[in-house]
Design a protein around this motif. Structure first.
Motif, PDB file in Angstrom:
ATOM      1  N   GLY A 140      82.265  63.464  43.116  1.00  0.00           N
ATOM      2  CA  GLY A 140      81.792  62.085  42.984  1.00  0.00           C
ATOM      3  C   GLY A 140      80.294  61.948  43.104  1.00  0.00           C
ATOM      4  O   GLY A 140      79.789  60.852  43.348  1.00  0.00           O
ATOM      5  N   THR A 141      79.535  63.028  42.921  1.00  0.00           N
ATOM      6  CA  THR A 141      78.078  62.976  43.080  1.00  0.00           C
ATOM      7  C   THR A 141      77.331  63.173  41.764  1.00  0.00           C
ATOM      8  O   THR A 141      76.108  63.286  41.770  1.00  0.00           O
ATOM      9  CB  THR A 141      77.604  64.042  44.077  1.00  0.00           C
ATOM     10  OG1 THR A 141      77.987  65.326  43.594  1.00  0.00           O
ATOM     11  CG2 THR A 141      78.209  63.810  45.452  1.00  0.00           C
ATOM     12  N   LEU A 142      78.038  63.215  40.639  1.00  0.00           N
ATOM     13  CA  LEU A 142      77.391  63.430  39.345  1.00  0.00           C
ATOM     14  C   LEU A 142      76.654  62.169  38.907  1.00  0.00           C
ATOM     15  O   LEU A 142      77.237  61.090  38.864  1.00  0.00           O
ATOM     16  CB  LEU A 142      78.428  63.817  38.287  1.00  0.00           C
ATOM     17  CG  LEU A 142      77.892  64.109  36.894  1.00  0.00           C
ATOM     18  CD1 LEU A 142      76.999  65.348  36.920  1.00  0.00           C
ATOM     19  CD2 LEU A 142      79.030  64.317  35.922  1.00  0.00           C
ATOM     20  N   ALA A 143      75.363  62.306  38.602  1.00  0.00           N
ATOM     21  CA  ALA A 143      74.582  61.184  38.093  1.00  0.00           C
ATOM     22  C   ALA A 143      75.044  60.910  36.660  1.00  0.00           C
ATOM     23  O   ALA A 143      75.003  61.783  35.808  1.00  0.00           O
ATOM     24  CB  ALA A 143      73.098  61.518  38.104  1.00  0.00           C
ATOM     25  N   THR A 144      75.489  59.681  36.396  1.00  0.00           N
ATOM     26  CA  THR A 144      76.068  59.369  35.096  1.00  0.00           C
ATOM     27  C   THR A 144      75.181  58.492  34.234  1.00  0.00           C
ATOM     28  O   THR A 144      75.530  58.182  33.120  1.00  0.00           O
ATOM     29  CB  THR A 144      77.432  58.681  35.261  1.00  0.00           C
ATOM     30  OG1 THR A 144      77.274  57.509  36.058  1.00  0.00           O
ATOM     31  CG2 THR A 144      78.429  59.608  35.923  1.00  0.00           C
ATOM     32  N   LYS A 145      74.044  58.081  34.749  1.00  0.00           N
ATOM     33  CA  LYS A 145      73.124  57.260  33.961  1.00  0.00           C
ATOM     34  C   LYS A 145      71.766  57.933  33.893  1.00  0.00           C
ATOM     35  O   LYS A 145      71.445  58.788  34.691  1.00  0.00           O
ATOM     36  CB  LYS A 145      72.984  55.874  34.597  1.00  0.00           C
ATOM     37  CG  LYS A 145      74.290  55.130  34.618  1.00  0.00           C
ATOM     38  CD  LYS A 145      74.115  53.729  35.069  1.00  0.00           C
ATOM     39  CE  LYS A 145      75.507  53.153  35.105  1.00  0.00           C
ATOM     40  NZ  LYS A 145      75.663  51.830  35.113  1.00  0.00           N
ATOM     41  N   LYS A 146      70.969  57.534  32.914  1.00  0.00           N
ATOM     42  CA  LYS A 146      69.630  58.107  32.771  1.00  0.00           C
ATOM     43  C   LYS A 146      68.787  57.743  33.983  1.00  0.00           C
ATOM     44  O   LYS A 146      68.895  56.650  34.539  1.00  0.00           O
ATOM     45  CB  LYS A 146      68.955  57.578  31.512  1.00  0.00           C
ATOM     46  CG  LYS A 146      69.608  58.080  30.257  1.00  0.00           C
ATOM     47  CD  LYS A 146      68.849  57.619  29.039  1.00  0.00           C
ATOM     48  CE  LYS A 146      69.481  58.170  27.784  1.00  0.00           C
ATOM     49  NZ  LYS A 146      68.755  57.820  26.595  1.00  0.00           N
ATOM     50  N   GLN A 147      67.930  58.677  34.375  1.00  0.00           N
ATOM     51  CA  GLN A 147      67.036  58.417  35.502  1.00  0.00           C
ATOM     52  C   GLN A 147      65.933  57.468  35.062  1.00  0.00           C
ATOM     53  O   GLN A 147      65.441  57.552  33.946  1.00  0.00           O
ATOM     54  CB  GLN A 147      66.424  59.717  36.007  1.00  0.00           C
ATOM     55  CG  GLN A 147      67.441  60.655  36.605  1.00  0.00           C
ATOM     56  CD  GLN A 147      66.796  61.937  37.081  1.00  0.00           C
ATOM     57  OE1 GLN A 147      65.645  62.193  36.825  1.00  0.00           O
ATOM     58  NE2 GLN A 147      67.549  62.738  37.796  1.00  0.00           N
ATOM     59  N   ARG A 148      65.531  56.613  35.960  1.00  0.00           N
ATOM     60  CA  ARG A 148      64.460  55.673  35.672  1.00  0.00           C
ATOM     61  C   ARG A 148      63.420  55.740  36.773  1.00  0.00           C
ATOM     62  O   ARG A 148      63.744  55.927  37.943  1.00  0.00           O
ATOM     63  CB  ARG A 148      65.001  54.249  35.580  1.00  0.00           C
ATOM     64  CG  ARG A 148      65.973  54.077  34.457  1.00  0.00           C
ATOM     65  CD  ARG A 148      66.450  52.672  34.383  1.00  0.00           C
ATOM     66  NE  ARG A 148      67.459  52.569  33.345  1.00  0.00           N
ATOM     67  CZ  ARG A 148      68.054  51.468  33.009  1.00  0.00           C
ATOM     68  NH1 ARG A 148      67.761  50.355  33.622  1.00  0.00           N
ATOM     69  NH2 ARG A 148      68.944  51.459  32.076  1.00  0.00           N
ATOM     70  N   LYS A 149      62.169  55.563  36.388  1.00  0.00           N
ATOM     71  CA  LYS A 149      61.103  55.538  37.386  1.00  0.00           C
ATOM     72  C   LYS A 149      61.077  54.173  38.045  1.00  0.00           C
ATOM     73  O   LYS A 149      61.266  53.149  37.402  1.00  0.00           O
ATOM     74  CB  LYS A 149      59.749  55.814  36.720  1.00  0.00           C
ATOM     75  CG  LYS A 149      59.615  57.224  36.235  1.00  0.00           C
ATOM     76  CD  LYS A 149      58.232  57.459  35.683  1.00  0.00           C
ATOM     77  CE  LYS A 149      58.081  58.884  35.212  1.00  0.00           C
ATOM     78  NZ  LYS A 149      56.748  59.130  34.672  1.00  0.00           N
ATOM     79  N   LEU A 150      60.798  54.181  39.330  1.00  0.00           N
ATOM     80  CA  LEU A 150      60.708  52.929  40.077  1.00  0.00           C
ATOM     81  C   LEU A 150      59.238  52.575  40.246  1.00  0.00           C
ATOM     82  O   LEU A 150      58.431  53.405  40.579  1.00  0.00           O
ATOM     83  CB  LEU A 150      61.371  53.056  41.448  1.00  0.00           C
ATOM     84  CG  LEU A 150      62.860  53.392  41.424  1.00  0.00           C
ATOM     85  CD1 LEU A 150      63.354  53.569  42.861  1.00  0.00           C
ATOM     86  CD2 LEU A 150      63.638  52.302  40.747  1.00  0.00           C
ATOM     87  N   GLY A 151      58.925  51.299  40.012  1.00  0.00           N
ATOM     88  CA  GLY A 151      57.611  50.722  40.210  1.00  0.00           C
ATOM     89  C   GLY A 151      56.544  51.688  40.100  1.00  0.00           C
ATOM     90  O   GLY A 151      55.472  51.824  40.126  1.00  0.00           O
TER      91      GLY A 151
END
Length: 65
Positions: A54-65
């Motif tokens: 249950g730890t698989l990242a399923t969405k694209k990574q995004r930079k924060l601020g």
């Protein structure tokens, strides 16, 4: 022969890369590109372990601020 939900690894000539893919939900797959077949197999196995945990990242990574 592979069973359902075991992932796939194949060579993409146009990109000169190996692709590892795992089904994360019906109609959705996560793909990773690698330089070698060995790296692709390792990436596929890692994605399968993370998906099961249950730890698989399923969405694209995004930079924060």
């Amino acid at each position: 022969m592979r069973g359902h939900n075991e992932g796939s690894v194949w060579y993409e000539e146009a990109q000169d890369r190996w692709i590892a893919a795992v089904t994360i939900a019906p109609g959705k797959r996560k793909r990773v590109t690698c330089k070698t077949k060995k790296e692709a197999l390792e990436a596929k196995n890692l994605m399968l372990r993370e998906l099961e945990a249950g730890t698989l990242a399923t969405k694209k990574q995004r930079k924060l601020g």
